[in-house]
Enzyme design. Structure first.
Site, short mmCIF file in Angstrom:
data_model
loop_
_atom_site.label_atom_id
_atom_site.label_comp_id
_atom_site.label_asym_id
_atom_site.label_seq_id
_atom_site.Cartn_x
_atom_site.Cartn_y
_atom_site.Cartn_z
N CYS A 146 0.82 -1.22 0.00
CA CYS A 146 0.00 0.00 0.00
C CYS A 146 0.85 1.27 0.00
O CYS A 146 0.33 2.36 -0.22
CB CYS A 146 -0.93 0.01 1.20
N HIS A 167 -3.10 7.03 2.70
CA HIS A 167 -3.59 5.74 2.19
C HIS A 167 -4.96 5.48 2.83
O HIS A 167 -5.14 5.64 4.04
CB HIS A 167 -2.60 4.65 2.56
N ASN A 185 -10.34 -0.07 0.45
CA ASN A 185 -8.88 0.02 0.43
C ASN A 185 -8.38 -0.52 -0.92
O ASN A 185 -8.44 -1.73 -1.16
CB ASN A 185 -8.33 -0.80 1.61
O1 UT7 Z 1 -3.78 -1.41 3.52
C1 UT7 Z 1 -3.11 -2.20 4.42
C2 UT7 Z 1 -3.33 -1.74 5.77
N1 UT7 Z 1 -4.40 -2.48 6.39
C3 UT7 Z 1 -5.02 -1.91 7.39
O2 UT7 Z 1 -4.77 -0.78 7.70
C4 UT7 Z 1 -6.01 -2.71 8.19
C5 UT7 Z 1 -5.88 -2.32 9.64
N2 UT7 Z 1 -6.81 -3.03 10.50
C6 UT7 Z 1 -8.13 -2.74 10.51
O3 UT7 Z 1 -8.60 -1.91 9.77
C7 UT7 Z 1 -8.98 -3.45 11.52
O4 UT7 Z 1 -8.15 -4.25 12.35
C8 UT7 Z 1 -10.09 -4.32 10.91
C9 UT7 Z 1 -11.14 -3.44 10.27
C10 UT7 Z 1 -9.52 -5.28 9.90
C11 UT7 Z 1 -10.76 -5.13 12.00
O5 UT7 Z 1 -11.30 -4.26 12.98
P1 UT7 Z 1 -11.01 -4.51 14.51
O6 UT7 Z 1 -11.74 -3.49 15.28
O7 UT7 Z 1 -9.52 -4.59 14.70
O8 UT7 Z 1 -11.67 -5.92 14.74
P2 UT7 Z 1 -11.02 -7.27 15.33
O9 UT7 Z 1 -10.16 -7.92 14.33
O10 UT7 Z 1 -10.42 -6.94 16.67
O11 UT7 Z 1 -12.30 -8.16 15.57
C12 UT7 Z 1 -13.31 -7.81 16.53
C13 UT7 Z 1 -14.47 -8.79 16.41
C14 UT7 Z 1 -14.03 -10.24 16.41
O12 UT7 Z 1 -15.00 -10.97 17.12
P3 UT7 Z 1 -14.73 -11.44 18.64
O13 UT7 Z 1 -13.50 -12.28 18.56
O14 UT7 Z 1 -14.52 -10.16 19.39
O15 UT7 Z 1 -15.98 -12.18 18.99
C15 UT7 Z 1 -14.09 -10.63 14.97
O16 UT7 Z 1 -14.36 -12.02 14.80
O17 UT7 Z 1 -15.15 -8.58 15.18
C16 UT7 Z 1 -15.25 -9.82 14.48
N3 UT7 Z 1 -15.19 -9.54 13.06
C17 UT7 Z 1 -16.26 -9.23 12.31
N4 UT7 Z 1 -17.57 -9.15 12.63
C18 UT7 Z 1 -18.41 -8.81 11.64
C19 UT7 Z 1 -14.09 -9.48 12.25
N5 UT7 Z 1 -14.44 -9.15 11.00
C20 UT7 Z 1 -15.78 -9.01 11.01
C21 UT7 Z 1 -16.72 -8.68 10.03
N6 UT7 Z 1 -18.01 -8.58 10.38
N7 UT7 Z 1 -16.36 -8.41 8.76
#
Ligand code: UT7
Length: 388
Positions: free
Chosen positions: A113, A257, A287
């Site tokens: 990215c 980005h 993204n």
């Molecule tokens: O371009 C490259 C750079 N990439 C990035 O900048 C990505 C950076 N990271 C992020 O943007 C975030 O980490 C995400 C958007 C990918 C995820 O958000 P988060 O607030 O970090 O969520 P998490 O991974 O901590 O997950 C929280 C909960 C989990 O459930 P439990 O374990 O708390 O029960 C996940 O299973 O949300 C759940 N979850 C979802 N629920 C509904 C993960 N993905 C989804 C989804 N829909 N799509």
């Protein structure tokens, strides 16, 4: 000393829109969750006939039309991408061919990215040394082709598209003022996309395998990437501003980005800047990796967010890990070109694709008539496949 000025810009997004509700039909998620956690509402998905190269070509043709530069005047084409169709020919070589940029060198650059900012810096340096006068720098991706559509933590994030700028050397100070590029390979396993011939033997360490990743799809530790971005992005902006001999208050617009609105808000808070200083279009595009900054730049121009003499900062971050910034003086007013004229020029560039087909046909005929096992003859079968 030559200064590299941006004199043209263009972007291209595929027609097909995939909304969060559409994705909720594929994996267990919802519009509310995706929008609240990322700021994304929809993304574009490439059609069957579209490739990273065709998206890059469309964006480049638009950028050349704005700059009023003919493809034959281009010396260098760099395409930043993580989703090339081929390792070689490079996506950049295909764009060179489609455009009929007959005097240009071309290569791809892989810095995930951050790729567009890296490529912009490389082209600006080539211009500064005098080895190149005019360059096209493109960020282009078809992320939809490398997503695991059963993994809700990644497939909701990414989209397809391309953006391009034309850079031209000038003795007038300005243009790309300064840039920084950084990498921390120790975090490489946090966001990765195996190459086509990925060796299943863990040459880089066992952490690079597993995670159910048996195909060439993206795997990401979202939380760790979020944390990494929260640590480096504001510092990278501060570094580049210092290098350019500017103060934060001198910056008119930051084009980051477009990964996640929460990362952008966090950076704004760290820098104590109002959110309005950051251009954001992640809601509409998702993204698009290396393409996100040039696409956002084009949207910002369209929205009237840039004025002559504005200081702008691009900042990218992502796989590698990599991060990079560029400080740019937005100072070159593009030549007055009417919409009709611009469309005509774009059509002319598209017609160059016809010339390219003729050249392929001529090469095949030559090989058939000559009947010799020349490299041309060996290329014959490869030539048949892609877009004929
Ligand atoms: O371009 C490259 C750079 N990439 C990035 O900048 C990505 C950076 N990271 C992020 O943007 C975030 O980490 C995400 C958007 C990918 C995820 O958000 P988060 O607030 O970090 O969520 P998490 O991974 O901590 O997950 C929280 C909960 C989990 O459930 P439990 O374990 O708390 O029960 C996940 O299973 O949300 C759940 N979850 C979802 N629920 C509904 C993960 N993905 C989804 C989804 N829909 N799509």
């Amino acid at each position: 000393m030559k200064y590299a000025h941006i004199i043209g810009w263009g972007s291209f997004l595929p027609d097909r829109v995939l909304t969060n509700d559409d994705i909720a039909q594929i994996v267990d998620t919802s519009d509310e969750w995706i929008y609240a956690r990322t700021g994304i509402r929809q993304r574009r998905i490439a059609g069957e006939a579209e490739t990273t190269a065709t998206l890059a070509f469309e964006a480049s043709a638009r950028a050349l039309a704005v700059a009023d530069v003919h493809p034959s005047q281009v010396d260098l084409i760099i395409v930043a991408t993580s989703t090339p169709e081929y390792i070689f020919p490079s996506t950049a070589s295909r764009v060179q061919d489609y455009l009929g940029a007959v005097r240009a060198g071309a290569f791809d650059l892989a810095a995930a990215c951050s790729g567009f900012v890296y490529a912009l810096n490389m082209a600006a340096q080539a211009i500064a040394t005098g080895s190149v006068r005019t360059a096209i720098v493109v960020g282009a991706e078809t992320m939809s082709r490398v997503l695991d559509w059963t993994d809700r933590s990644t497939c909701i994030l990414f989209g397809d598209g391309a953006g391009a700028v034309v850079l031209k050397g000038s003795s007038v100070p300005g243009g790309i003022l300064a840039s920084t590029m950084r990498s921390d390979g120790s975090g490489g396993n946090l966001l990765r996309l195996p190459a086509v011939y990925h060796n299943p033997v863990p040459t880089l360490g066992p952490e690079y395998l597993g995670n159910g990743q048996d195909r060439n799809t993206i795997a990401m530790n979202g939380r760790q990437i979020f944390r990494f971005a929260s640590h480096v992005v504001h510092a990278s902006i501060q570094d580049v501003i210092k290098k350019a001999d500017l103060d934060l208050q001198d910056v008119d617009l930051i084009i980051p980005h477009q990964a996640n609105i929460r990362i952008i808000d966090h950076v704004a808070k760290k820098l104590k800047l109002p959110k309005e200083k950051f251009y954001v279009n992640v809601e509409r595009t998702g993204n698009t990796s290396a393409a996100s900054i040039p696409i956002a730049l084009c949207d910002a121009v369209e929205a009237g967010r840039l004025r002559p003499d504005n200081n702008i900062v691009f900042v990218g971050f992502g796989g590698g890990l990599t991060w990079a910034s560029a400080a740019v003086k937005w100072d070159v007013t593009p030549p007055e070109v009417s919409l009709l004229d611009r469309e005509w020029k774009r059509t002319r560039y598209i017609m160059a694709r016809g010339r390219s087909r003729l050249r392929r046909w001529g090469r095949r005929m030559g090989a058939t008539l000559g009947g010799s096992p020349t490299p041309d003859a060996r290329l014959r079968d490869a030539d048949k496949k892609p877009e004929e």
